[in-house]
Motif scaffolding. Sequence first.
Motif, short mmCIF file in Angstrom:
data_model
loop_
_atom_site.label_atom_id
_atom_site.label_comp_id
_atom_site.label_asym_id
_atom_site.label_seq_id
_atom_site.Cartn_x
_atom_site.Cartn_y
_atom_site.Cartn_z
N THR A 15 2.23 1.70 -3.53
CA THR A 15 1.20 2.20 -4.46
C THR A 15 0.93 3.68 -4.19
O THR A 15 0.78 4.47 -5.12
CB THR A 15 -0.09 1.37 -4.32
N THR A 30 -4.67 1.58 -6.55
CA THR A 30 -5.45 0.90 -5.51
C THR A 30 -6.72 0.28 -6.09
O THR A 30 -7.39 -0.49 -5.40
CB THR A 30 -5.84 1.86 -4.37
N LEU A 90 0.84 -1.21 0.00
CA LEU A 90 0.00 0.00 0.00
C LEU A 90 0.88 1.25 0.00
O LEU A 90 0.59 2.24 -0.68
CB LEU A 90 -0.94 -0.01 1.21
N LEU A 95 -1.48 -2.36 -6.78
CA LEU A 95 -1.19 -3.10 -5.54
C LEU A 95 -0.56 -4.46 -5.82
O LEU A 95 0.36 -4.89 -5.14
CB LEU A 95 -2.47 -3.27 -4.74
#
Length: 518
Positions: A109, A334, A106, A116
């Motif tokens: 990203t 995401t 995370l 992800l």
Amino acid sequence: MFGVANNQFSTAAEPSSRHGNSLRVPNLIGGRFADSSASEFIHVLNPATQEVVSEVPLTTKEEFKSAVSAAKQAFPSWRNTPITARQRVMLKFQELIRKNMDKLALNITTEQGKTLKDAQGDVFRGLEVVEHACGMATLQMGEYVSNVSNGIDTYSVREPLGVCAGICPFNFPAMIPLWMFPVAVTSGNTFVLKPSEKDPGASMILAELAMEAGLPNGVLNIVHGTNDTVNAICDDDDIRAVSFVGSNIAGMHIYSRASASGKRVQSNMGAKNHGVVMPDADVDATLNALVAAGFGAAGQRCMALSTVVFVGDSKLWEEKLVERAKALKVNTGTDPEADLGPVISKQAKERVCKLVQSGVESGARLLLDGRAIKVPGYEQGNFVGPTILTDVTADMECYKEEIFGPVLICMQADSLEEAIKIVNRNKYGNGAAIFTSSGIAARKFQTDIEAGQVGINVPIPVPLPFFSFTGSKASFAGDLNFYGKAGVQFYTQIKTVTQQWKDLPSGAGVSLAMPTSQ
Ligand code: NAD
């Protein structure tokens, strides 16, 4: 939480380095995460939204020097720590990386933009190096020949160098730091890491995990900044070796400056990887490979296949290639449906678009143009959609420069020989791939191609850590590559010991002649 000074740094579920109201990314010096007293900070921007994720300090000279001294002080006891104990730290470290995979992904990203799933791959490929470092005792073994002369044995041991440093690029925020410090520290060195100023978060999370795994204070230190910090690394008398991954301009500068001050340097640099497509290749598998390796990570991989050379009739597959590229979903990383996310910055997007335009102006044909793409809800993002240029020739700027974006350029050759000539004339030598069902063509390609990493029906042939990452020509400077056996050799030096244990006859006299084996 551990190893935290001033409560400034946390590994909470959100992007690392964000704690309370502070966006500041700390240095790590002597086991303490502490805010820099820098007067200048660089904003790390989420490439999909332009939101400020964190602020990276231009670490001061004094802080840099403290990081090097902490590493220097930690060295004597760390090098004398049993190798089994050092390996156990890596065993624990790999377990913690696995547990924190989602958090790391995370963070990547958010700061770097890749999807992800791709971010997990970034972490995983680095994790494999940590796993490999768990076998350091075997990797670092020396050699022994008994009785090289009467009663005399010779053996060699691989010893750590001392303080080593690593300078990282933005495109693999987890994998590339993990190419460096796990190998360096498990072989007994201490380390000063400078993450990319564009996405330092993954390095900070990894450092916290390494300390939780039991890495003693001072063994791993982190400083931030750009050219001044890098030059300080190159010039520092206490640093013995420098690992660099990034662009050619920075890499050649670092290679010469750090070598001039007597350091070992390994410098992995830019690329222009070609995929040669033979007409006898499996059409479906080849087109999928080209699309994945050309547009994955928005083309921001040093092993991206950014140039296709269609041999003979395989040129007719271009249309299908365009169809597949068109079907890719561009969105914020995401989004679980996204195939590719944004490029790292507005400047990177501008540069990519300019190189595409220069191709068009010099006679290339645009089969797919992703420059004007808009992603609903992310209008401020640095998105470039898949772009394909064909009829590209070797004199064009878009061919000579590494584009580092989701742009595939297509060339044509009448024969395999001609295709190999095209690839070999290119200054870079990171990787090249051939797609064919002919063993004879594959073998010829493997033998004649001048590239360090060859794929045969494999688009991104990045070797696993029991081999090394072996770019060549302008893609690499130095002698010893990253990870694998060469990586261990880079971070160690050989000491050769010759010992004599025998009863010497009395009254043998003195000989001043050069000793020879008897
Ligand atoms: P970059 O060269 O701009 O930055 C890399 C590092 O060097 C950063 O830490 C940066 O602060 C520092 N730096 C940049 N310019 C400098 C200068 N003039 N003087 C001193 N230090 C400087 O690279 P990037 O844009 O972050 O990464 C992309 C590049 O990295 C591409 O060329 C890509 O091909 C290459 N890359 C190569 C490999 C490989 O293994 N061959 C792997 C990943 C990336």
